[in-house]
Design a protein around this motif. Structure first.
Motif, PDB file in Angstrom:
ATOM      1  N   ARG A 697      27.001   8.625 -16.456  1.00 37.83           N
ATOM      2  CA  ARG A 697      27.095   8.128 -17.823  1.00 37.83           C
ATOM      3  C   ARG A 697      26.612   6.691 -17.942  1.00 37.83           C
ATOM      4  NH1 ARG A 697      29.658  10.053 -22.204  1.00 37.83           N
ATOM      5  NH2 ARG A 697      30.585  11.704 -20.941  1.00 37.83           N
ATOM      6  N   SER A 698      26.767   5.897 -16.880  1.00 31.69           N
ATOM      7  CA  SER A 698      26.429   4.477 -16.939  1.00 31.69           C
ATOM      8  C   SER A 698      25.129   4.125 -16.232  1.00 31.69           C
ATOM      9  CB  SER A 698      27.565   3.640 -16.331  1.00 31.69           C
ATOM     10  OG  SER A 698      28.762   3.794 -17.053  1.00 31.69           O
ATOM     11  N   TRP A 699      24.754   4.912 -15.240  1.00 30.26           N
ATOM     12  CA  TRP A 699      23.589   4.553 -14.419  1.00 30.26           C
ATOM     13  C   TRP A 699      22.411   5.475 -14.721  1.00 30.26           C
ATOM     14  CZ3 TRP A 699      23.271   0.317 -11.362  1.00 30.26           C
ATOM     15  CH2 TRP A 699      24.469  -0.341 -11.021  1.00 30.26           C
ATOM     16  N   SER A 700      21.235   4.872 -14.844  1.00 35.31           N
ATOM     17  CA  SER A 700      20.009   5.645 -15.013  1.00 35.31           C
ATOM     18  C   SER A 700      18.888   4.963 -14.241  1.00 35.31           C
ATOM     19  CB  SER A 700      19.630   5.773 -16.488  1.00 35.31           C
ATOM     20  OG  SER A 700      19.356   4.506 -17.047  1.00 35.31           O
ATOM     21  N   VAL A 701      17.859   5.738 -13.953  1.00 38.41           N
ATOM     22  CA  VAL A 701      16.709   5.203 -13.241  1.00 38.41           C
ATOM     23  C   VAL A 701      15.440   5.640 -13.970  1.00 38.41           C
ATOM     24  CG1 VAL A 701      16.574   7.186 -11.675  1.00 38.41           C
ATOM     25  CG2 VAL A 701      15.559   5.000 -11.000  1.00 38.41           C
ATOM     26  N   GLN A 702      14.498   4.736 -14.066  1.00 35.54           N
ATOM     27  CA  GLN A 702      13.205   5.032 -14.677  1.00 35.54           C
ATOM     28  C   GLN A 702      12.110   4.747 -13.667  1.00 35.54           C
ATOM     29  OE1 GLN A 702      14.243   2.590 -18.454  1.00 35.54           O
ATOM     30  NE2 GLN A 702      12.696   4.064 -19.110  1.00 35.54           N
ATOM     31  N   SER A 703      11.082   5.579 -13.693  1.00 36.94           N
ATOM     32  CA  SER A 703       9.921   5.313 -12.855  1.00 36.94           C
ATOM     33  C   SER A 703       8.685   5.804 -13.585  1.00 36.94           C
ATOM     34  CB  SER A 703      10.049   6.006 -11.492  1.00 36.94           C
ATOM     35  OG  SER A 703      10.047   7.415 -11.655  1.00 36.94           O
ATOM     36  N   GLY A 704       7.553   5.305 -13.171  1.00 33.17           N
ATOM     37  CA  GLY A 704       6.315   5.720 -13.817  1.00 33.17           C
ATOM     38  C   GLY A 704       5.108   5.302 -13.007  1.00 33.17           C
ATOM     39  N   LEU A 705       4.010   5.938 -13.306  1.00 31.98           N
ATOM     40  CA  LEU A 705       2.734   5.596 -12.686  1.00 31.98           C
ATOM     41  C   LEU A 705       1.709   5.466 -13.805  1.00 31.98           C
ATOM     42  CD1 LEU A 705       1.494   5.132  -9.881  1.00 31.98           C
ATOM     43  CD2 LEU A 705       0.758   7.512  -9.903  1.00 31.98           C
ATOM     44  N   GLU A 706       1.233   4.258 -14.023  1.00 35.36           N
ATOM     45  CA  GLU A 706       0.267   3.976 -15.078  1.00 35.36           C
ATOM     46  C   GLU A 706      -1.123   3.832 -14.473  1.00 35.36           C
ATOM     47  OE1 GLU A 706       3.131   1.453 -18.108  1.00 35.36           O
ATOM     48  OE2 GLU A 706       2.358   0.445 -16.308  1.00 35.36           O
ATOM     49  N   ASN A 707      -2.127   4.254 -15.234  1.00 35.27           N
ATOM     50  CA  ASN A 707      -3.513   4.220 -14.768  1.00 35.27           C
ATOM     51  C   ASN A 707      -3.619   4.902 -13.402  1.00 35.27           C
ATOM     52  OD1 ASN A 707      -6.234   3.716 -14.438  1.00 35.27           O
ATOM     53  ND2 ASN A 707      -6.044   1.485 -14.389  1.00 35.27           N
ATOM     54  N   ILE A 708      -3.255   6.161 -13.390  1.00 38.98           N
ATOM     55  CA  ILE A 708      -3.155   6.925 -12.148  1.00 38.98           C
ATOM     56  C   ILE A 708      -4.458   6.894 -11.337  1.00 38.98           C
ATOM     57  CG2 ILE A 708      -2.841   9.245 -11.194  1.00 38.98           C
ATOM     58  CD1 ILE A 708      -0.917   9.805 -13.507  1.00 38.98           C
ATOM     59  N   LEU A 709      -5.600   6.983 -12.021  1.00 40.22           N
ATOM     60  CA  LEU A 709      -6.889   7.035 -11.324  1.00 40.22           C
ATOM     61  C   LEU A 709      -7.386   5.659 -10.907  1.00 40.22           C
ATOM     62  CD1 LEU A 709      -8.741   9.761 -13.437  1.00 40.22           C
ATOM     63  CD2 LEU A 709      -7.360  10.040 -11.368  1.00 40.22           C
ATOM     64  N   ASP A 710      -6.592   4.616 -11.191  1.00 42.50           N
ATOM     65  CA  ASP A 710      -6.929   3.251 -10.777  1.00 42.50           C
ATOM     66  C   ASP A 710      -8.273   2.803 -11.349  1.00 42.50           C
ATOM     67  OD1 ASP A 710      -6.070   0.941  -9.569  1.00 42.50           O
ATOM     68  OD2 ASP A 710      -6.946   1.399  -7.619  1.00 42.50           O
ATOM     69  N   GLN A 711      -8.510   3.165 -12.612  1.00 38.86           N
ATOM     70  CA  GLN A 711      -9.762   2.813 -13.281  1.00 38.86           C
ATOM     71  C   GLN A 711      -9.841   1.307 -13.527  1.00 38.86           C
ATOM     72  OE1 GLN A 711     -12.477   4.894 -14.554  1.00 38.86           O
ATOM     73  NE2 GLN A 711     -13.313   2.819 -14.635  1.00 38.86           N
ATOM     74  N   SER A 712     -10.977   0.723 -13.224  1.00 41.03           N
ATOM     75  CA  SER A 712     -11.232  -0.672 -13.560  1.00 41.03           C
ATOM     76  C   SER A 712     -11.886  -0.711 -14.934  1.00 41.03           C
ATOM     77  CB  SER A 712     -12.163  -1.317 -12.528  1.00 41.03           C
ATOM     78  OG  SER A 712     -12.501  -2.631 -12.915  1.00 41.03           O
ATOM     79  N   TYR A 713     -11.254  -1.410 -15.883  1.00 38.41           N
ATOM     80  CA  TYR A 713     -11.802  -1.451 -17.245  1.00 38.41           C
ATOM     81  C   TYR A 713     -11.327  -2.715 -17.950  1.00 38.41           C
ATOM     82  CZ  TYR A 713      -7.190   0.035 -18.969  1.00 38.41           C
ATOM     83  OH  TYR A 713      -5.855   0.111 -19.265  1.00 38.41           O
ATOM     84  N   ARG A 714     -12.072  -3.089 -18.958  1.00 39.38           N
ATOM     85  CA  ARG A 714     -11.748  -4.262 -19.772  1.00 39.38           C
ATOM     86  C   ARG A 714     -11.805  -3.841 -21.235  1.00 39.38           C
ATOM     87  NH1 ARG A 714     -14.194 -10.131 -18.494  1.00 39.38           N
ATOM     88  NH2 ARG A 714     -12.874  -9.664 -16.695  1.00 39.38           N
ATOM     89  N   PRO A 715     -10.675  -3.831 -21.950  1.00 40.51           N
ATOM     90  CA  PRO A 715     -10.691  -3.433 -23.361  1.00 40.51           C
ATOM     91  C   PRO A 715     -11.606  -4.328 -24.197  1.00 40.51           C
ATOM     92  CG  PRO A 715      -8.447  -3.455 -22.514  1.00 40.51           C
ATOM     93  CD  PRO A 715      -9.307  -4.072 -21.459  1.00 40.51           C
ATOM     94  N   PHE A 716     -12.092  -3.790 -25.271  1.00 40.93           N
ATOM     95  CA  PHE A 716     -12.988  -4.488 -26.189  1.00 40.93           C
ATOM     96  C   PHE A 716     -12.447  -5.885 -26.542  1.00 40.93           C
ATOM     97  CE2 PHE A 716     -13.376  -5.456 -30.784  1.00 40.93           C
ATOM     98  CZ  PHE A 716     -14.691  -5.873 -30.799  1.00 40.93           C
ATOM     99  N   ALA A 717     -13.330  -6.885 -26.485  1.00 40.14           N
ATOM    100  CA  ALA A 717     -13.062  -8.278 -26.887  1.00 40.14           C
ATOM    101  C   ALA A 717     -12.103  -8.994 -25.947  1.00 40.14           C
ATOM    102  CB  ALA A 717     -12.541  -8.348 -28.323  1.00 40.14           C
ATOM    103  N   SER A 718     -11.694  -8.355 -24.869  1.00 40.15           N
ATOM    104  CA  SER A 718     -10.744  -8.987 -23.955  1.00 40.15           C
ATOM    105  C   SER A 718     -11.464  -9.815 -22.910  1.00 40.15           C
ATOM    106  CB  SER A 718      -9.873  -7.923 -23.266  1.00 40.15           C
ATOM    107  OG  SER A 718      -9.057  -7.262 -24.214  1.00 40.15           O
ATOM    108  N   GLY A 719     -10.737 -10.752 -22.315  1.00 36.08           N
ATOM    109  CA  GLY A 719     -11.304 -11.644 -21.319  1.00 36.08           C
ATOM    110  C   GLY A 719     -10.753 -11.422 -19.928  1.00 36.08           C
ATOM    111  N   ILE A 720      -9.982 -10.350 -19.754  1.00 35.12           N
ATOM    112  CA  ILE A 720      -9.399 -10.029 -18.455  1.00 35.12           C
ATOM    113  C   ILE A 720      -9.331  -8.516 -18.326  1.00 35.12           C
ATOM    114  CG2 ILE A 720      -7.030 -10.121 -19.363  1.00 35.12           C
ATOM    115  CD1 ILE A 720      -6.165 -11.272 -16.622  1.00 35.12           C
TER     116      ILE A 720
END
Length: 735
Positions: A697-720
């Motif tokens: 009731r009190s304890w929970s755990v969260q996990s995740g994997l973002e950008n699974i394919l490890d893509q290198s990309y730079r969103p539009f107009a961004s500098g990093i």
């Protein structure tokens, strides 16, 4: 990678055989037409009655997304595009408008101030995602209710309130606490959060604290085949033994000099002496370490790194507001809400060229006093909402050149005229008429005034720029219709006008751009005006399905854009801090247009499963010069499948952006083409997995994997470049 994916799938689905437990009341929802929102007219009302697109990000969804900050919470919706010039950044875009052309509101108080710039902002990061109760995104012109700046829309952030005890437990305080520890691999993120709510029958308090430490951000390793190595950090500058030294990066995927730290504190006191009366004191404070401006630190001149230092100094925001709410019906109102507030914001820029001992430090202190009065009255089939708003900004701007070896200081040109003021007033009224239960008419009017006073220091500026007093007024209106059809179909339409008055940043800023030009003051600016149209068709099966398609079209007159500037004496260059620059300035262009569409899909599938998708397409053009308008993102969106049971919530999602070619970038430089590839901004997509598992009731755990394919990309107009593959783990304790 081969070991990581099976591990995450096990994390997502391996615990389902555990015993059942009662679900938290703040669970994910599919869709409901009866959902209540407050952003459209500053008071609670049914979302279905509003003819304008409003997207809601509730606390449960923010919790599942488990974002590093509030900007990333918006990115993860797939319905808001966000630009970043540095890791500690995040500039949302709505309906093709960004920065000071959209309005940020926190707990009913506008965040936009006199120095919000037209480029890219990071101010939304000063709100703590772990203290947010919900975010409402109102897309399209919102000037009738909110006044200046709401050309593209309003992002209304509502933070959590104390929870009072109910009458059955009045003798015992209601105690609630939420705590979390989070670690993420892409930036070696360490975040700790704690909050506690104490509630009695009439009095409650909430204290919330979040501290985060982000190391340098690692980009993805999987490059585009056409542009191998794009975004690699090959070298950076360090100070060693009193000298600037260029250091070869031992891991080119780690974007050196991008990390930062942040602290956010929220304190609320709630007093409810009766069912009809409420008093709420709201105090917020946020501060950061120095935030490196990554794109500047990776700027080369004559083949060498130009800057040894280019940091935003600690960004400090203090907000104190008091809100009085009275809900007993009278002849003039059924509900009254009065919200006075004070904000103090400090921003700074600390800049030093490679090999030099002189650091330029520009510091801005802004104090904002504001007050909002909002009232609601029900008159039969008619609803009336009306109110007033006043704000006053006082800006102190200092410029100092510091010898980092000797400590000697001299004065330099300030970024803004010191001692400037910027004030706004507005009165509004909006009306809703339920002609029939299936046909609802909305309309509204607002009258606004804006005054700006800037005094330039003759030591650094020409005599023609010594004083500037500007004032303007604007009358805006809207008209909307909602038609409920059989079988859950709904058609809505809206026309509205809006405006944005030039602020201190537009009129009087002096600043070197990424492309090497210098922005100089232009005192002849006029307010931008917008005529906005929106139409939507949707179908809803309550609790099971919603499909919506929204089209929008904006005509912008006197749009403020950056253009080459010729001074009154005919010169097109100027000397600034010892260097000669080609000058540009904010200028009113004759006319521009922005149009596009957004689509949204939300459906309950088989038991425990749901699916969501969204897509947004926008086009914008400066019609006077027949060139692309700046800040227009490429097509973007999101698709996701969610699994939810009593103990486990899991989501698999995809975020995507389309490509934007060179010819579609604005020539103003605001789209940061210089920071992208020779063919423009490349398209990309990321695949992501997230899970929340309730252990007890009190304890929970969260996990995740973002950008699974490890893509290198730079969103539009961004500098990093964006983060590469990121595994995060969060442990929560709540009771």
């Amino acid at each position: 990678m081969k070991k990581t994916i099976p591990f995450v799938f096990a994390t997502l689905f391996g615990f389902e055989t555990a015993s059942a437990q009662t679900t938290s009341p703040d669970t994910l929802r599919v869709i409901s037409l009866s959902e209540v929102v407050v952003s459209a007219n500053r008071v609670q009302e049914r979302k279905a009655d509003i003819p304008q697109q409003i997207d809601v990000l509730p606390a449960a969804q923010i919790r599942l997304q488990n974002p590093m900050n509030t900007a990333d919470a918006l990115v993860n919706t797939g319905q808001v595009f966000v630009q970043k010039s540095q890791f500690g950044g995040g500039s949302p875009v709505l309906r093709g408008f960004e920065a000071n052309k959209i309005l940020l509101v926190v707990d009913g108080v506008r965040m936009n101030n006199a120095i919000y710039r037209a480029g890219h902002l990071q101010n939304i990061l000063s709100t703590d995602a772990n203290a947010v109760d919900r975010i409402e995104v109102l897309s399209g012109a919102g000037s009738v209710i909110y006044g200046t700046d709401a050309l593209g829309g309003v992002i209304s952030i509502l933070t959590r309130n104390p929870q009072l005890a109910d009458s059955t437990t009045a003798s015992q305080p209601r105690v609630r606490t939420n705590n979390l520890l989070r670690y993420g691999t892409a930036a070696r993120e360490k975040t700790a959060h704690t909050d506690i709510s104490l509630g009695w029958q009439k009095f409650g308090l909430l204290t919330s604290i979040t501290a985060s430490d982000f190391d340098d951000l690692r980009k993805g390793r999987r490059d585009y085949k056409s542009f191998p190595g794009f975004g690699e950090n090959l070298r950076y500058v360090e100070r060693q033994d009193g000298k600037d030294v260029v250091v070869a990066n031992d891991n080119v995927n780690i974007q050196r000099q991008s990390g930062y730290r942040q602290l956010s504190v929220l304190q609320k006191l709630l007093y409810r002496p009766s069912a009809s009366q409420q008093h709420l004191l709201n105090v917020q404070y946020s501060t950061t370490s120095n935030v490196p401006r990554y794109d500047r630190l990776q700027t080369y001149r004559n083949g060498a790194l130009r800057w040894a230092e280019w940091n935003y100094g600690p960004e400090k925001r203090f907000l104190a507001s008091y809100q009085f709410q009275y809900s007993r019906p009278t002849a003039l109102f059924d509900l009254l809400r009065f919200t006075p507030a004070v904000q103090k914001v400090q921003e700074s820029r600390l800049v030093r060229e490679f090999g030099k001992d002189l650091r330029d430090e520009n510091v801005e202190d802004v104090q904002v006093l504001s007050a909002n009065l909002d009232l609601f009255k029900q008159l039969g089939e008619h609803e009336l909402r009306y109110g007033a708003e006043v704000t006053r900004n006082e800006v102190e701007s200092t410029g100092t050149r510091v010898n980092i070896v000797s400590g000697a200081t001299t004065g330099i040109a300030t970024r803004y005229p010191n001692g400037s003021t910027y004030a706004t007033t507005g009165v509004y009224a909006s009306h809703r008429w339920e002609i029939t239960p299936k046909l609802i008419l909305s309309d509204g009017l607002r009258f606004s005034t804006v005054k700006l006073k800037a005094n330039f220091n003759p030591e650094f500026f020409k005599s023609s720029l010594l004083n500037s007093d500007q004032s303007s007024s604007s009358l805006n209106g809207n008209l909307g219709l909602v038609w409920m059809l059989p079988a859950g179909f709904r058609v809505s339409g809206l026309v509205s006008t809006g405006f944005r008055n030039p602020n201190l940043d537009d009129v009087s800023k002096t600043f070197e751009q990424n492309n090497g030009t210098l922005i100089v003051p232009n005192l002849d600016l006029k307010p931008e005006q917008i005529f906005y149209r929106e139409a939507e068709v949707s179908n809803t099966i309550e609790g099971k399905l919603q499909v919506a398609l929204t089209g929008f079209y904006s005509t912008l007159t006197d749009a403020i854009v950056v253009r080459p500037y010729t001074a009154p004496d005919g010169s097109t260059t100027t000397v600034y801090n010892g260097q000669t620059f080609t000058t540009v300035a904010n200028t009113n262009t004759g006319k521009a247009r922005v149009y596009g569409f957004s689509g949204r899909f939300n459906a309950a599938l088989i038991k425990h499963w749901s699916a969501q998708a969204s897509v947004t397409y926008t086009k914008g053009r400066d019609l006077s010069l027949d060139v692309p308008l700046d800040h227009i993102p490429p097509v973007y969106g999101r698709g996701a499948i969610t699994y939810q049971s009593r103990k486990l919530t899991a989501e698999a999602s995809m975020l995507f952006n389309g490509r934007k070619g060179v010819a579609d970038h604005s020539p103003s430089g605001e789209d940061n083409l210089i920071q992208n590839t020779p063919v423009g901004a490349l398209g990309w997509q990321t695949f992501n997995l997230r899970t929340t598992y309730q252990i007890t009731r009190s304890w929970s755990v969260q996990s995740g994997l973002e950008n699974i394919l490890d893509q290198s990309y730079r969103p539009f107009a961004s500098g990093i470049n964006a983060a590469g593959r990121n595994f995060y783990l969060t442990v929560r304790f709540e009771r």
